[in-house]
Scaffold this active site. Sequence first.
Site, PDB file in Angstrom:
ATOM      1  N   GLU A 358       0.387  -1.122   0.586  1.00 55.30           N
ATOM      2  CA  GLU A 358       0.029  -0.187   0.014  1.00 55.30           C
ATOM      3  C   GLU A 358       1.305   1.861   0.457  1.00 55.30           C
ATOM      4  O   GLU A 358       1.536   1.532   0.670  1.00 55.30           O
ATOM      5  CB  GLU A 358      -0.626  -0.049   1.344  1.00 55.30           C
ATOM      6  CG  GLU A 358      -1.914   1.945   1.054  1.00 55.30           C
ATOM      7  CD  GLU A 358      -2.670   0.945   2.342  1.00 55.30           C
ATOM      8  OE1 GLU A 358      -3.066  -0.212   2.383  1.00 55.30           O
ATOM      9  OE2 GLU A 358      -2.737   2.652   3.591  1.00 55.30           O
ATOM     10  N   ALA A 359       1.009   2.412  -1.143  1.00 54.31           N
ATOM     11  CA  ALA A 359       1.255   3.291  -0.179  1.00 54.31           C
ATOM     12  C   ALA A 359       0.077   4.269  -1.369  1.00 54.31           C
ATOM     13  O   ALA A 359      -0.190   4.275  -2.569  1.00 54.31           O
ATOM     14  CB  ALA A 359       1.928   3.302  -1.511  1.00 54.31           C
TER      15      ALA A 359
END
Length: 523
Positions: A358-359
């Site tokens: 996740e980013a």
Amino acid sequence: MKSRFLLKIFIFLAVFGVDSVRAADCTEKTFKTGTVCVCSLDSCDEIPPLDITMGQAALYTTSHTGARLHRDVIYATDTEPFGTLHMTIDSSKKYQTIQGFGSTFSDASGANLKSLPDKLSDLIMKQYFSDTGLNLQFGRVPIASTDFSGRVYSYNDVANDYSMQNFNLTKEDFQWKIPYIKNAQKYNPNLKLFAAPWAAPGWLKTTKEMTGPGALNGKAGDNYHQAYAKYFVRFLEEYGKSGISFWGLSTQNQPTLGSDKKNKIQSTLFTAETQRDFIKTDLGPALAASSSGKDVKLLILDDNRGNLPKWADTVLNDMDAAKYVGGIGVHAYQDGETDNHLDETHKKHPNFFILGTEASEGYGSKDTHVDYGNWDRAADTASDILDNMNNWMTGWTERNLILDALGGPSWVSDYTDAPVIAFPAMAQFYKQPMFYAIAHFSHFIKPGAVRIDHSLNVIELEVETTAFLNPDGSKVIVMLNKGSLVSTEHTVVVQDAADSRNHYHFTLPHRAITTLYIQTSQF
């Protein structure tokens, strides 16, 4: 006269080594912080094809001045030209194998895709998942609701249903997730899906609520933990009925968030110790006994890298837990603060891959969540990927495919920016600079590529670099000139240690990202 004119052109290209090729048109729209590309049913820019032969290289440039994957053909020279930066790549020194890049099939993404005309949402899927677009290889699929849902829901709200007989998918799955997963698979049949829960059903938690802090009731091996393990298996089974199978499964999204008393979104607390015990006692055996789960790669952590290497040590040093684990999931929200943690984790646990799960950008409470054309967010995205790739990460995943003008929808107003922003009233979408930053990696670095050694002749704090060898022998060099401190343009010379006769000479503009793709059959 004509032959003399062509001879002059040939001499010019031989001396300067660059043949400029116009990129596919971007319909530009300029805002205070930069430029977006506007896409509609009538027009949308595409990545210019490589169109090079052996011994040539294609240079793609994206910059704060508006270039979006502009392509130049670079011709190798056998004499070393002048350059302010000299880079040597060495494919005899290899590191991790790259699995790919991805994004998330969140409810918010599905709702925004659904709000657009079908042909336009299909175009977005093509831009993301086809080999002429970003060529994404991963899709993260939330198990039930997240902060990027319109409401809070689980797949079984019937208290004490430990056998999960009342488990059922919801309208969000059938309207917003499954259709667009299948749409993406049309463009990439080999898409790897991995699922992740944000929270257990409330009745399984100590607080009786999906949202906010709280852990699972009881301890590993009891009715609550056995029921939660069945919850995972039932999810895999129900998606299987729609013809969708999963490559991977996260034990828990951001497990440390469940200890935060100020937290409002869906969460379930695990410590490294309780995650270890849940895996070896409940979840691991349940998956192993299931036809839909026995081949799934189980991810631990799925949280910020500051938890490493201790978290991995606790879980993976226990062989009864480690035998069920495939890799380590890592979020991007502490990147830059703890660079050595990934390297140390790989050294301790080299047989377990590290995957960026996740980013996002624009998530801070004081941020302008959706900032049209913001170049710094593209630079930050590229910097994050460069840092992760240079520290043993095998892939990287964006938080959302597409959001609306607010950065949602989100039931808790937890807005962020995204690579693509939807404008259904105008039947348009904007491609943010972040979209192109991701493309500089995902389009060119193929699944199965390996990171190779590279070095610069000088230390340049504003320039970040990495290099890869693709399975077909082509080589990819990605460079970022952040230019946040000094306005400096660099002339770059790239030399391949495997072929010291050839030099590739090009310009790395101030505040720009470049990808150099060298076509060669040499390994």
